[in-house]
Design an enzyme around this catalytic site. Sequence first.
Site, PDB file in Angstrom:
ATOM      1  N   PHE A   1      41.647  42.221  33.780  1.00  0.00           N
ATOM      2  CA  PHE A   1      41.239  42.200  34.227  1.00  0.00           C
ATOM      3  C   PHE A   1      41.629  42.211  35.573  1.00  0.00           C
ATOM      4  O   PHE A   1      41.941  41.439  36.320  1.00  0.00           O
ATOM      5  CB  PHE A   1      40.510  40.781  33.405  1.00  0.00           C
ATOM      6  CG  PHE A   1      39.554  40.931  33.922  1.00  0.00           C
ATOM      7  CD1 PHE A   1      38.134  41.909  34.601  1.00  0.00           C
ATOM      8  CD2 PHE A   1      38.247  39.674  32.932  1.00  0.00           C
ATOM      9  CE1 PHE A   1      36.972  41.683  35.489  1.00  0.00           C
ATOM     10  CE2 PHE A   1      37.089  40.206  33.564  1.00  0.00           C
ATOM     11  CZ  PHE A   1      35.921  40.818  34.702  1.00  0.00           C
ATOM     12  N   GLU A   2      40.909  43.410  36.038  1.00  0.00           N
ATOM     13  CA  GLU A   2      40.993  43.398  38.347  1.00  0.00           C
ATOM     14  C   GLU A   2      39.456  43.211  38.369  1.00  0.00           C
ATOM     15  O   GLU A   2      38.276  43.534  38.662  1.00  0.00           O
ATOM     16  CB  GLU A   2      41.013  44.383  37.932  1.00  0.00           C
ATOM     17  CG  GLU A   2      42.495  45.432  37.786  1.00  0.00           C
ATOM     18  CD  GLU A   2      43.741  44.962  39.183  1.00  0.00           C
ATOM     19  OE1 GLU A   2      43.293  45.148  39.780  1.00  0.00           O
ATOM     20  OE2 GLU A   2      44.810  45.576  38.480  1.00  0.00           O
ATOM     21  N   MET A   3      39.739  41.780  39.577  1.00  0.00           N
ATOM     22  CA  MET A   3      37.864  41.384  39.902  1.00  0.00           C
ATOM     23  C   MET A   3      38.285  42.179  41.329  1.00  0.00           C
ATOM     24  O   MET A   3      39.294  42.929  41.801  1.00  0.00           O
ATOM     25  CB  MET A   3      38.175  39.604  40.531  1.00  0.00           C
ATOM     26  CG  MET A   3      38.498  38.817  39.191  1.00  0.00           C
ATOM     27  SD  MET A   3      37.302  39.075  38.281  1.00  0.00           S
ATOM     28  CE  MET A   3      37.761  38.132  36.826  1.00  0.00           C
TER      29      MET A   3
ATOM     30  N   SER B   1      36.873  45.451  36.686  1.00  0.00           N
ATOM     31  CA  SER B   1      37.108  46.263  35.685  1.00  0.00           C
ATOM     32  C   SER B   1      38.319  46.183  34.575  1.00  0.00           C
ATOM     33  O   SER B   1      39.121  44.765  34.828  1.00  0.00           O
ATOM     34  CB  SER B   1      37.798  47.835  36.258  1.00  0.00           C
ATOM     35  OG  SER B   1      39.494  47.745  36.767  1.00  0.00           O
TER      36      SER B   1
ATOM     37  N   HIS C   1      43.199  41.532  40.827  1.00  0.00           N
ATOM     38  CA  HIS C   1      42.354  42.017  41.976  1.00  0.00           C
ATOM     39  C   HIS C   1      42.732  43.328  42.047  1.00  0.00           C
ATOM     40  O   HIS C   1      43.728  43.536  42.628  1.00  0.00           O
ATOM     41  CB  HIS C   1      42.225  40.917  43.627  1.00  0.00           C
ATOM     42  CG  HIS C   1      41.502  39.468  43.214  1.00  0.00           C
ATOM     43  ND1 HIS C   1      40.417  39.589  42.887  1.00  0.00           N
ATOM     44  CD2 HIS C   1      41.985  38.421  42.938  1.00  0.00           C
ATOM     45  CE1 HIS C   1      40.332  38.248  43.083  1.00  0.00           C
ATOM     46  NE2 HIS C   1      41.350  37.145  42.700  1.00  0.00           N
TER      47      HIS C   1
END
Length: 354
Positions: free
Chosen positions: A287-289, A224, A209
Amino acid sequence: MTLKKKVLSVSLSGLMALGAVTAVGLPAGAVGNGPSAGNGAVQTSILHTYDSLVEYLKTQDAKQEALELEVIGQTVQKRDIYMAKYISNPENPTVLFLTQQHGNEQLTTEGALEFIKHLGTGKTGGVLENVNILVIPMLNADGAMGDVGFSLDNYHADGDRHLTRYNYNGIDLNREHAKETSEMEPEARALHENVFMKYDIDYMIDLHHQGTLSETEGQLVSGSILYPTNPNVDPEVLEGSKKLGSVVFNALHHTGWGHIGKYVGGTGENIGRNGAAVRYDISTLLFEMRGMSDHYREDYALGQKSNGYLIKQTTIALDAAVKAIADGSIETADTSFWDTLPEQKNRQGEEADE
């Protein structure tokens, strides 16, 4: 690295937020702009604790013939680190999903647990015959439980505990990956010695995150992505990483509420996506939430009403990845979108937090 081909497709349906988390809803105000900052109180009591996560995994293990649980090591505070394994054929391509290197980034863990449950429902169309799946749903259990050797009094979330980025020793586990394994923190060492070195892994999605204020084209992102950026990554591994990113992007970009940007991250081999790619020839995707479960910065944490979006975004990403790997379509994924994917920018001086 030679990627093996298998043919089958999978469909994951009926995604529901688990436990006390409210079922996913998509208010019109979120469409195209991600979940709204400050949308609901920042709560930790609705998230799985370490003990409830272990109970959940053991319940699924008892229900699912294909599932096997493995303890890959222990945290500093001697909590067992669990990995869920679905290995039907060692010759199948293998994908690893990793969550909570950072203990305060938990909604991806909630999504990963929901994904595990759905792998046992029979709704996955036989995908497990064609791809091996490894899921580590909470690497940094001490940080997730706030059981650390430093004060968390300035953290903002309400609930039964605080969650922090770091492990018990105050170390960022996502900066450990360039060391000799004997010098790593216990959690990172377990990941390397008992997962990266033990299994023939083709792909990995490292789920994290970030803060709440990242945007592209004037819209706040829902997440992203980024491939490994270390110059020593093998070109074939890099291409596989970009294809994995294409699969995830195309699964989310057209949902109406998913707004994905290109993460701006470092090139160091000490970072997980880079280290795994360089050391083990694994095609990796970060994958950055959007938004964290707790933080000492108020603008980094999203309220609980945003949970549904981010859990669903996680499950869609994992589902899309296993489907594309299983049916071989990942090999023809179009990577040209990376050339035009806008790099995210941060409002109000917010810092990147990979």
